[in-house]
Design an enzyme around this catalytic site. Structure first.
Site, mmCIF file in Angstrom:
data_model
loop_
_atom_site.group_PDB
_atom_site.id
_atom_site.type_symbol
_atom_site.label_atom_id
_atom_site.label_comp_id
_atom_site.label_asym_id
_atom_site.label_seq_id
_atom_site.Cartn_x
_atom_site.Cartn_y
_atom_site.Cartn_z
ATOM 1 N N SER A 35 58.180 -19.483 -52.790
ATOM 2 C CA SER A 35 59.385 -18.832 -53.304
ATOM 3 C C SER A 35 59.064 -17.771 -54.346
ATOM 4 C CB SER A 35 60.323 -19.884 -53.902
ATOM 5 O OG SER A 35 60.735 -20.807 -52.927
ATOM 6 N N GLY B 64 57.022 -14.796 -53.129
ATOM 7 C CA GLY B 64 57.853 -13.849 -52.391
ATOM 8 C C GLY B 64 58.718 -13.019 -53.314
ATOM 9 N N LYS B 65 59.257 -13.639 -54.366
ATOM 10 C CA LYS B 65 60.075 -12.901 -55.332
ATOM 11 C C LYS B 65 59.233 -11.908 -56.122
ATOM 12 C CE LYS B 65 61.752 -15.050 -59.012
ATOM 13 N NZ LYS B 65 61.475 -14.281 -60.243
ATOM 14 N N ASP B 66 57.975 -12.235 -56.304
ATOM 15 C CA ASP B 66 57.084 -11.402 -57.105
ATOM 16 C C ASP B 66 56.587 -10.174 -56.349
ATOM 17 O OD1 ASP B 66 55.346 -10.680 -59.253
ATOM 18 O OD2 ASP B 66 53.687 -11.654 -58.212
ATOM 19 N N TYR C 137 57.971 -2.803 -52.616
ATOM 20 C CA TYR C 137 58.867 -3.854 -53.090
ATOM 21 C C TYR C 137 59.077 -3.758 -54.597
ATOM 22 C CZ TYR C 137 60.572 -8.606 -54.020
ATOM 23 O OH TYR C 137 61.308 -9.685 -54.443
#
Length: 711
Positions: free
Chosen positions: A361, A364-366, A487
């Site tokens: 989690s 992926g957010k990073d 991203y």
């Protein structure tokens, strides 16, 4: 916690022996006339409910204690009800000498004051030796349950610990004696019935029903040790470099002197951490599983927990599991674990076994889904090499979420796409709260979930996936760099991204709802970096935009194709031959099939100020470009063309979800702007409600299906 435990009570309790019987049948079908040993730890369960205190102020030491006692009480109650069923079944008098001698001893020493049992409340006659043995077990289970109940309610109990079960071996030994006696007397078929199922349940669930994992953030342990070193006037542990931290921790671990006394000055946070260790030391060891350190980065993070366990007198120290979450931590994980294994004290402590958890989690957010997935893959490969170098058996603990943005996906495919040699017959995975119902909500679902995990684990070992070719690795490395840059340029560097995110999604409303297990943010202040992965992913999912999943894919694929047209053919070859890449791309296609930028535009129009609309349009253009490039890289003309069943189901539910999206968007508008009022439109025309065109399209999606659309 009670809601979570209900899955064990309702489905998992019965599902495990049923599944193990299915394995017995499968073994027999291939010519192996042996059952799976009842004490083989084929499947084991742990829980974080009441133990995961990472950023959760409501999980206190008192909550942890109560959760353990409640689980112990529930386990004893489940066993108690089944013991009476066994007493009905095992009425025979014939037994071996060992069991008869044990029954005679129990009869001579038994007391007259029988409990108020509903069945078998009178003294059991000596010609029913199995019932004598099981009756004694029932008495101890009754005492075990009532002692846990008293401790839970009052903190004390007048039932002495000596008349209860304190470890699972005490419980198993009489049951094993009954099993051996039945087999010796020619009653093997009876022994392999309910008694075998019961033995398997005891071996799987123990006296605690489910072992509780403790999770705490590494910084909280640093705070405790910093308070200790300052109290001892030897400096600030927090300011020490890593080498000095390790040196001091090891010197204390090798010594025997107490490190601190009751006069240690404690803040509320320091007291909370120490009290948690005291609870661990006071409760039976079989209540607990692992101690997981979130945001772990260095060997000192692990050694710190080992030292605190010793100082708080934990008799059987919990195994310590570092959790590497962010991209940089995952990159540094193999080197950190290698340094840990190079410490002689630690190698002798772990007895050749180590568990390492990797977080899907937060990584992926990073850095985005593509970069995180590739780094997780490489980190596992390197960790396995390090473990082999030091002769350690490594177990990977996969912290996967339910949604794709948090590492979720079909269980079978996810396991088969792991790197070769990283499973070796054992793995741990998380089943998150948002998907536990679909995995364990009913007995047949529980059976299928256990079947998927077991089958995929065996298949991965017997038919390992192919290793990526050097040119594939080089391509993925370059794509990951581009994807991460894209991203982060949007999520962390765009000046008004946080403002847009909070306006265009229900993230703020999520944070105020009582539906999560913890606050939505790790810290009250800060932007995306302090937001937890769950609200980050769910907020975008609600608007059907799924930005954290796909952002970065398009830029990475475009970069490789622009660099060399031949790279497109390489990407398509990777998709067809490499399970990891295929699963990754298929999951992105599935997300695009669920997504709808038009719905996201509706949220934006209603909730976002007009000066941010161009930014939203830019994101939606990126969405469409990425979808086109993903299809191109997979060699597909349409989304999910390789899975018509899933495509059909997603199309069927689209109308219902779209209606909910519209209702939510307008509800959010009215919550945020009380002066806003909607106009009720006239009913739909008759001819528009009678159109059968969508149904015909759904049939054409999967013309070979033997079922009608939606079945």
């Amino acid at each position: 916690m009670r809601a979570g435990m209900s899955y064990f009570h309702e489905t998992i309790w019965k599902g495990v022996p049923q599944f193990l019987r299915r394995i017995d049948t499968a073994l027999k079908n291939i010519g192996i006339n042996e059952r799976v040993p009842y004490n083989a730890p084929l499947i084991q369960f742990s829980s974080w409910m009441g133990g995961d205190r990472d950023g959760n102020p409501w999980v206190t030491p008192e909550v942890t204690r109560d959760v353990c006692l409640l689980a112990r009480m529930m386990a004893a109650n489940l066993y108690f009800s089944q013991i009476e069923d066994l007493m009905f079944e095992l009425s025979m008098w014939r037994c071996n000498n060992e069991l008869r001698l044990r029954a005679d001893v129990l009869l001579r020493s038994s007391r007259k004051d029988a409990k108020h049992y509903i069945e078998f409340w009178k003294r059991i006659p000596p010609n029913e030796p199995y019932r004598v043995i099981l009756g004694d077990l029932r008495d101890k289970l009754y005492n075990t349950r009532e002692r846990a109940r008293n401790l839970l309610a009052n903190g004390i109990s007048d039932i002495p610990e000596e008349v209860t079960f304190t470890n699972v071996e005490q419980f198993l030994e009489p049951l094993e004696l009954c099993y051996r006696s039945l087999c010796a007397c020619g009653d093997r078929s009876i022994a392999d019935g309910s008694l075998l199922d019961f033995l398997r349940q005891v071996s799987t669930f123990g006296l605690s029903l489910v072992r509780l994992d403790i999770r705490q953030e590494s910084d909280r342990h640093t705070d405790v040790l910093d308070a200790i070193t300052k109290h001892l006037d030897i400096g600030s542990y927090r300011e020490w470099p890593e080498e000095r931290r390790q040196e001091w921790l090891l010197s204390e671990l090798r010594g025997k002197r107490p490190l601190f006394g009751p006069d240690l000055p404690k803040t509320e946070e320091v007291a909370d951490v120490l009290n948690t260790f005291h609870v661990i030391s006071e409760l039976p060891p079989d209540n607990f599983g692992a101690y997981i350190i979130s945001m772990a980065t260095t060997p000192s993070d692990v050694l710190a927990v080992e030292l605190l366990q010793r100082e708080c007198h934990v008799k059987q120290p919990l195994r310590v599991v570092p959790l590497f979450e962010k991209l940089a931590d995952l990159e540094a994980a193999p080197a950190a674990v290698a340094r840990l294994f190079s410490i002689d004290w630690y190698i002798s402590r772990i007895n050749g076994k180590q568990e390492v958890m990797i977080g899907y989690s937060d990584s992926g957010k990073d850095a985005g889904r593509l970069s995180a997935a590739w780094q997780l893959y490489k980190t596992q490969e390197e960790l396995v090499k390090v473990a082999k170098q030091y002769g350690v058996k490594l177990t990977m603990f996969h912290g996967r979420g339910g949604t794709v943005g948090r590492g979720g996906g079909p269980t079978h495919l996810a396991i088969l796409s792991q790197p070769p040699d990283t499973i070796n017959g054992s793995l741990r995975v998380t089943v998150q709260g948002e998907v536990i119902e679909q995995s364990f909500g009913e007995e047949h679902l529980c059976f299928r979930a256990l079947q998927r995990f077991t089958a995929a684990t065996l298949e991965h070992g017997m038919h390992p996936p192919v290793s990526p070719k050097p040119e594939w690795r080089a391509l993925m490395d370059e794509m990951a760099v581009v994807a991460t840059k894209e991203y982060r340029s949007v999520v962390f560097q765009e000046p008004r991204f946080v403002e847009y995110f909070r306006l265009a999604t229900p993230e703020l409303e999520y944070g105020r709802m009582n539906i999560g297990s913890r606050p939505s943010k790790r810290k009250p202040s800060g932007g995306i970096e302090t937001l937890r992965a769950i609200p980050w992913i769910f907020a975008w999912t609600q608007t059907r935009f799924h930005l954290p999943v796909w952002l970065g894919f398009g830029a990475a694929i475009k970069h490789m194709i622009d660099k060399d047209k031949k790279n497109l053919q390489i990407l398509q070859t990777m998709y067809n031959q490499w399970p990891f890449f295929k699963v990754t791309m298929d999951l992105i296609e599935m997300v695009f099939s669920k997504g709808n930028p038009g719905i996201a535009a509706l949220y934006e129009k209603l909730l976002v100020s007009q000066d941010l609309w161009p930014f939203g349009q830019k994101l939606r253009t990126n969405y469409e470009d990425t979808k086109r490039l993903v299809l191109e890289a997979a060699g597909h003309k349409d989304l999910l063309e390789g899975d018509p069943y899933l495509k059909q189901r997603l199309r069927l539910r689209d109308a219902y979800i779209t209606t909910l999206n519209v209702c939510q968007a307008y509800t959010l508008k009215r919550i945020r702007d009380p002066d806003y009022h909607t106009k009720v439109k006239p009913p739909l025309a008759k001819e528009s409600t009678q159109s059968s065109k969508p149904a015909a399209e759904l049939v054409n999606l999967n013309p070979k299906s033997e079922y009608a659309p939606g079945i």
